[in-house]
Design a protein around this motif. Structure first.
Motif, short mmCIF file in Angstrom:
data_model
loop_
_atom_site.label_atom_id
_atom_site.label_comp_id
_atom_site.label_asym_id
_atom_site.label_seq_id
_atom_site.Cartn_x
_atom_site.Cartn_y
_atom_site.Cartn_z
N GLY A 180 37.07 44.50 -4.92
CA GLY A 180 36.17 43.56 -5.57
C GLY A 180 36.48 43.31 -7.04
N PHE A 181 37.51 43.97 -7.59
CA PHE A 181 37.88 43.74 -8.98
C PHE A 181 39.10 42.83 -9.05
N ASP A 182 39.06 41.90 -10.01
CA ASP A 182 40.18 40.98 -10.18
C ASP A 182 41.34 41.69 -10.88
N VAL A 183 42.56 41.58 -10.32
CA VAL A 183 43.66 42.39 -10.87
C VAL A 183 44.03 42.00 -12.30
N SER A 184 43.82 40.75 -12.69
CA SER A 184 44.21 40.40 -14.06
C SER A 184 43.06 40.58 -15.05
N ARG A 185 41.84 40.28 -14.62
CA ARG A 185 40.72 40.36 -15.58
C ARG A 185 40.07 41.74 -15.62
N GLN A 186 40.16 42.49 -14.53
CA GLN A 186 39.53 43.83 -14.52
C GLN A 186 40.57 44.89 -14.18
N SER A 187 41.72 44.81 -14.89
CA SER A 187 42.85 45.66 -14.50
C SER A 187 42.53 47.15 -14.65
N ALA A 188 41.72 47.50 -15.64
CA ALA A 188 41.39 48.92 -15.81
C ALA A 188 40.62 49.44 -14.59
N LYS A 189 39.67 48.64 -14.11
CA LYS A 189 38.90 49.03 -12.92
C LYS A 189 39.82 49.14 -11.70
N VAL A 190 40.75 48.19 -11.61
CA VAL A 190 41.68 48.20 -10.48
C VAL A 190 42.51 49.48 -10.51
N ARG A 191 43.01 49.85 -11.70
CA ARG A 191 43.85 51.05 -11.81
C ARG A 191 43.10 52.32 -11.42
N GLU A 192 41.76 52.28 -11.58
CA GLU A 192 40.98 53.44 -11.16
C GLU A 192 40.83 53.51 -9.64
N SER A 193 41.06 52.37 -8.98
CA SER A 193 40.81 52.31 -7.54
C SER A 193 42.08 52.45 -6.71
N ILE A 194 43.24 52.44 -7.35
CA ILE A 194 44.48 52.37 -6.57
C ILE A 194 45.41 53.55 -6.85
N SER A 195 46.42 53.66 -5.99
CA SER A 195 47.56 54.48 -6.35
C SER A 195 48.78 53.78 -5.81
N LEU A 196 49.86 53.92 -6.57
CA LEU A 196 51.09 53.20 -6.23
C LEU A 196 52.21 54.18 -5.92
N THR A 197 52.81 54.03 -4.75
CA THR A 197 54.05 54.72 -4.46
C THR A 197 55.10 53.64 -4.40
N GLY A 198 55.89 53.54 -5.45
CA GLY A 198 56.83 52.44 -5.60
C GLY A 198 57.98 52.52 -4.62
N GLN A 199 58.80 51.46 -4.64
CA GLN A 199 59.92 51.40 -3.71
C GLN A 199 60.88 52.57 -3.92
N PHE A 200 61.04 53.00 -5.17
CA PHE A 200 61.90 54.14 -5.45
C PHE A 200 61.02 55.29 -5.89
N ALA A 201 61.21 56.46 -5.27
CA ALA A 201 60.36 57.61 -5.56
C ALA A 201 60.32 57.87 -7.06
N ALA A 202 59.12 58.06 -7.59
CA ALA A 202 58.96 58.34 -9.01
C ALA A 202 58.33 59.71 -9.18
N VAL A 203 59.17 60.75 -9.12
CA VAL A 203 58.68 62.08 -9.39
C VAL A 203 59.44 62.60 -10.61
#
Ligand SMILES: Nc1ncnc2c1ncn2[C@@H]1O[C@H](COP(=O)(O)OP(=O)(O)O)[C@@H](O)[C@H]1O
Ligand SMILES: [Mg+2]
Lengths: 253, 257
Positions: free
Chosen positions: B66-89
């Motif tokens: 329910g949060f807009d990715v460009s206008r409420q990006s901080a809220k979005v970042r609290e709701s997601i997790s990203l595992t990118g195409q290349f492992a980032a450890v």
């Protein structure tokens, strides 16, 4: 609230990078060894042949040696940044609720801390080699302040290739000319003996005024306006590099 | 409305004069595994980057929880997790330290416990105190996914989780992803492999030419295309079967030794 979070995030990420440094002792050793080799070379090989007009040649070379240490030390800052950007750690942090500026500031603070340790070690070794200073607390603080500002300036300079380089070598190559700069300055030989063209360059480049200011502070000699020129150089480089680094940082996805 | 985890409408994005996304629409419901299937260069990573606030869209609407990715990006970042195409450890840190780092950054009350639980769940307990740069490809990817699960964000992005992995590691990751389905989190995964989408996803969208050209469950997609003819063939072992059989034996031997 937001500031508290930024400080917290920076602290956590700073701890992570300090762990990197502790786990790769070779980077610590190299940053100390290379300048130390120059100091040994100048003091025990060339020293006798160079007439500096002062008695203690260790005192004479120390400021230049410290600047070389910082110039080579910041190449590791660029390297760590490059690894984080290319390895995807930056993207990982950006997609998390982490204060964005903290990600970069952690690298900058790590650079300051690592270089401070290198400098402390080099000063201790210099003491064993015969470095003596009767400077008071205020002069030492002033010298530390100049070194810190110089480190900050070169760190922000290192951030630019660290963020934008296409290869590891590209990320650290910028530091080679910086390491070389003290050799064409008043750091190891008086500029008076240099040919005219070289001398003009040597006397008007930042290292000379920074070295002269540090030397005067540590030898309790009158500092004159060298300190003003030194501070202006450091602040100028820091400000310009900061501006470009921030621009590069905004472009990193 | 409330059970929609990810909503994408008319999403457009160009790089210079190359139009990569030409109006992409899809929705992912809560608790669903949704696969975005597309060839290399179709724009899968671009969509994931826009949804995870790393990249700005040129047009259209993208919302997460329910949060807009460009206008409420901080809220979005609290709701997601990203595992990118290349492992980032972080290869210099151990597996445990990697997990604790993320837990502390997410402000989790008990970072140590969180790390221990995830290590156990992903079969990394034994390797927990080894530097992550000594891990195999499959282990690295599992740690990478484990790091994304810290704090149980409601939406998980997995961008080509098995690209570049050998068949054995791919199966490991598949098992991992299947267990995620039970946690009620929405998972958007991208892949170029039909089989992967088939194995893992509740629903599949096919991204082609900058648009979603087909969307639905596997059965729905099968119905869209000409019915399969029934054929009787003797099933030969696939190269994958053979590879797994041989390497499996090798490993068994090593264990005995
Ligand atoms: N930063 C970028 N600049 C220019 N072109 C890009 C950029 N990122 C991706 N592209 C192009 O956009 C297209 C889609 O890329 P991507 O989303 O990575 O595809 P996929 O993940 O499906 O393989 C490709 O043709 C790629 O070359
Ligand atoms: Mg991709």
């Amino acid at each position: 609230m937001r500031k508290v979070k930024a400080v917290r995030d920076t602290g956590i990420l700073f701890g992570r990078l300090m762990r990197h440094i502790l786990r790769s002792p070779d980077t610590v050793i190299t940053t100390v060894l290379m300048p130390l080799a120059f100091m040994l070379l100048f003091v025990y090989v060339f020293g006798g042949a160079i007439d500096t007009g002062t008695g203690n040649y260790v005192n004479y070379t120390l400021p230049g040696v410290l600047l070389i240490a910082i110039a080579s030390g910041v190449s590791y800052t660029a390297f760590r940044l490059f690894t984080d950007v290319r390895g995807g750690m930056f993207s990982r942090f950006y997609a998390m609720p982490v204060t964005r500026s903290s990600v970069l500031w952690a690298h900058v603070l790590t650079s300051l801390a690592a270089n401070a340790v290198t400098i402390a070690v080099l000063i201790l070794i210099a003491l064993l080699m015969g470095f003596r200073s009767d400077a008071g607390v205020f002069s030492w603080l002033a010298a530390a302040g100049i070194l810190l500002l110089f480190t900050l300036a070169l760190t922000w300079l290192a951030v630019i290739p660290g963020l934008t380089a296409k290869s590891v070598d590209g990320a650290s190559a910028f530091s080679y000319p910086l390491v070389f700069l003290p050799f064409i300055s008043s750091a190891f030989v008086p500029t008076a003996t240099m040919p005219a063209a070289v001398r003009v360059f040597a006397e008007n480049q930042p290292v000379t005024s920074i070295v002269n200011a540090l030397r005067a502070l540590l030898d309790s000699a009158p500092v004159g306006n060298e300190i003003g020129i030194a501070l202006a150089w450091c602040a100028g480089i820091a400000a310009a590099a900061y501006a470009f680094a921030q621009r590069a940082y905004r472009r990193v996805g | 409305m409330n059970d929609v985890a990810i909503s994408v409408k008319g999403l457009r994005k160009s790089f210079k004069d190359v139009e990569v996304l030409k109006g992409v629409d899809f929705e992912v419901k809560q608790g669903e595994i949704f696969a975005l299937l597309g060839a290399n260069g179709a724009g899968k990573t671009t969509i994931i980057k826009i949804l995870s606030t790393l990249l700005r869209a040129d047009g259209g609407i993208a919302g997460v929880c329910g949060f807009d990715v460009s206008r409420q990006s901080a809220k979005v970042r609290e709701s997601i997790s990203l595992t990118g195409q290349f492992a980032a450890v972080d290869g210099v840190l151990t597996g445990r330290e990697n997990l604790r780092l993320i837990a502390r950054l997410r402000g989790i009350a008990a970072p140590k416990l969180t790390a221990d639980r995830l290590l156990e769940r992903f079969g990394l307990t034994e390797a927990a105190d080894r530097r992550a740069d000594t891990y195999s490809g499959g282990m690295t990817r599992r740690l990478d996914i484990a790091m994304s699960l810290v704090g149980t964000p409601p939406v998980i992005f997995l961008d080509e989780p098995t690209t570049g992995l050998d068949p054995k590691a791919r199966l490991e990751v598949w098992e991992t992803v299947k267990t995620l389905a039970d946690s009620g989190q929405a998972i958007l995964l991208t892949t170029q492999y039909l089989e992967e989408a088939e194995q893992l996803a509740d629903r599949i969208a096919i991204l082609h030419g900058g648009k979603i050209i087909a969307i639905g469950t596997l059965d729905e997609l099968k119905r869209l295309f000409p019915p399969a003819r029934e054929e009787y063939i003797i099933k030969q072992p696939t190269l994958e079967d053979i590879f797994l059989a041989i390497t499996g034996e090798k490993e068994a031997e090593q264990c005995v030794r």
